[in-house]
Design a protein around this motif. Structure first.
Motif, PDB file in Angstrom:
ATOM      1  N   MET A 128       0.868  -1.169   0.000  1.00 11.62           N
ATOM      2  CA  MET A 128       0.000   0.000   0.000  1.00 11.62           C
ATOM      3  C   MET A 128       0.907   1.221   0.000  1.00 11.62           C
ATOM      4  O   MET A 128       1.776   1.362   0.869  1.00 11.62           O
ATOM      5  CB  MET A 128      -0.881   0.013   1.251  1.00 11.62           C
ATOM      6  CG  MET A 128      -1.904   1.120   1.258  1.00 11.62           C
ATOM      7  SD  MET A 128      -2.865   1.178   2.785  1.00 11.62           S
ATOM      8  CE  MET A 128      -3.564  -0.447   2.850  1.00 11.62           C
ATOM      9  N   GLY A 129       0.728   2.082  -0.999  1.00  6.37           N
ATOM     10  CA  GLY A 129       1.580   3.254  -1.082  1.00  6.37           C
ATOM     11  C   GLY A 129       1.145   4.186  -2.196  1.00  6.37           C
ATOM     12  O   GLY A 129       0.013   4.125  -2.671  1.00  6.37           O
ATOM     13  N   PHE A 130       2.074   5.037  -2.602  1.00  7.72           N
ATOM     14  CA  PHE A 130       1.794   6.063  -3.600  1.00  7.72           C
ATOM     15  C   PHE A 130       2.654   5.844  -4.838  1.00  7.72           C
ATOM     16  O   PHE A 130       3.820   5.452  -4.730  1.00  7.72           O
ATOM     17  CB  PHE A 130       2.074   7.452  -3.020  1.00  7.72           C
ATOM     18  CG  PHE A 130       1.138   7.835  -1.911  1.00  7.72           C
ATOM     19  CD1 PHE A 130      -0.059   8.473  -2.197  1.00  7.72           C
ATOM     20  CD2 PHE A 130       1.447   7.545  -0.596  1.00  7.72           C
ATOM     21  CE1 PHE A 130      -0.932   8.815  -1.181  1.00  7.72           C
ATOM     22  CE2 PHE A 130       0.576   7.883   0.426  1.00  7.72           C
ATOM     23  CZ  PHE A 130      -0.610   8.522   0.136  1.00  7.72           C
ATOM     24  N   LEU A 131       2.084   6.119  -6.012  1.00 10.87           N
ATOM     25  CA  LEU A 131       2.831   5.998  -7.261  1.00 10.87           C
ATOM     26  C   LEU A 131       3.840   7.130  -7.376  1.00 10.87           C
ATOM     27  O   LEU A 131       3.518   8.286  -7.113  1.00 10.87           O
ATOM     28  CB  LEU A 131       1.876   6.058  -8.466  1.00 10.87           C
ATOM     29  CG  LEU A 131       1.497   4.714  -9.080  1.00 10.87           C
ATOM     30  CD1 LEU A 131       0.682   3.900  -8.131  1.00 10.87           C
ATOM     31  CD2 LEU A 131       0.830   4.907 -10.377  1.00 10.87           C
ATOM     32  N   GLY A 132       5.051   6.783  -7.811  1.00 12.29           N
ATOM     33  CA  GLY A 132       6.102   7.777  -7.958  1.00 12.29           C
ATOM     34  C   GLY A 132       6.052   8.502  -9.288  1.00 12.29           C
ATOM     35  O   GLY A 132       6.584   9.600  -9.429  1.00 12.29           O
ATOM     36  N   SER A 133       5.434   7.894 -10.287  1.00 13.68           N
ATOM     37  CA  SER A 133       5.280   8.511 -11.608  1.00 13.68           C
ATOM     38  C   SER A 133       4.101   7.838 -12.307  1.00 13.68           C
ATOM     39  O   SER A 133       3.581   6.837 -11.827  1.00 13.68           O
ATOM     40  CB  SER A 133       6.557   8.365 -12.438  1.00 13.68           C
ATOM     41  OG  SER A 133       6.835   7.003 -12.657  1.00 13.68           O
ATOM     42  N   ASP A 134       3.694   8.397 -13.437  1.00 12.83           N
ATOM     43  CA  ASP A 134       2.599   7.804 -14.195  1.00 12.83           C
ATOM     44  C   ASP A 134       2.983   6.383 -14.626  1.00 12.83           C
ATOM     45  O   ASP A 134       4.156   6.102 -14.901  1.00 12.83           O
ATOM     46  CB  ASP A 134       2.294   8.627 -15.447  1.00 12.83           C
ATOM     47  CG  ASP A 134       1.696   9.992 -15.120  1.00 12.83           C
ATOM     48  OD1 ASP A 134       1.378  10.247 -13.940  1.00 12.83           O
ATOM     49  OD2 ASP A 134       1.547  10.799 -16.052  1.00 12.83           O
TER      50      ASP A 134
END
Length: 131
Positions: A9-15
């Motif tokens: 579970m986390g955040f995308l660093g780029s598209d």
């Protein structure tokens, strides 16, 4: 019995990026950042550590994954894969780890409704009343 399952579970660093592999097979790749923190015994201050995880999605599901944008909060499930290859300019093989994704859950909040949608009155009929 064996099991190889990863839940991140986390955040995308780029598209997310669509690529083409062998036999013109399309797949989508993206990286997720996860973060942990702990209290240092020496200084007593909290130290945070960010880990980046490379994720790969194949098949029809990769079309959905291709719509993910930088900063999206997601949860993925899949299995950990290790690939070893030797780059053209290197003498030793390189080992990479990735997660072959089987499930994606978007955790972002829904976008806000437009003011016109918020002002609209719900339509009800007498049939909707249960008594």
């Amino acid at each position: 019995m064996y099991q190889n399952k990863a839940i991140l579970m986390g955040f995308l660093g780029s598209d997310a990026e669509v690529r083409t592999g062998k036999n013109d097979q399309k797949f989508t790749t993206f990286s997720i950042a996860t973060k942990t923190s702990y209290k240092s015994k020496d200084t007593g201050e909290y130290v945070s550590h960010t880990e980046w995880h490379r994720c790969i999605v194949f098949g029809k599901f990769s079309e959905f994954a291709a719509t993910l944008k930088k900063g999206a909060h997601i949860q993925v499930e899949g299995e950990i894969r290790h690939i070893e290859y030797t780059p053209k300019k290197a003498k030793k093989p390189v080992r990479t780890d990735s997660v072959r994704v089987t499930s994606i859950l978007k955790l972002d909040r829904a976008e806000k409704a437009t003011p016109e949608e918020l002002e609209a009155e719900p339509v009800t009929t007498d049939d909707d009343i249960p008594f």
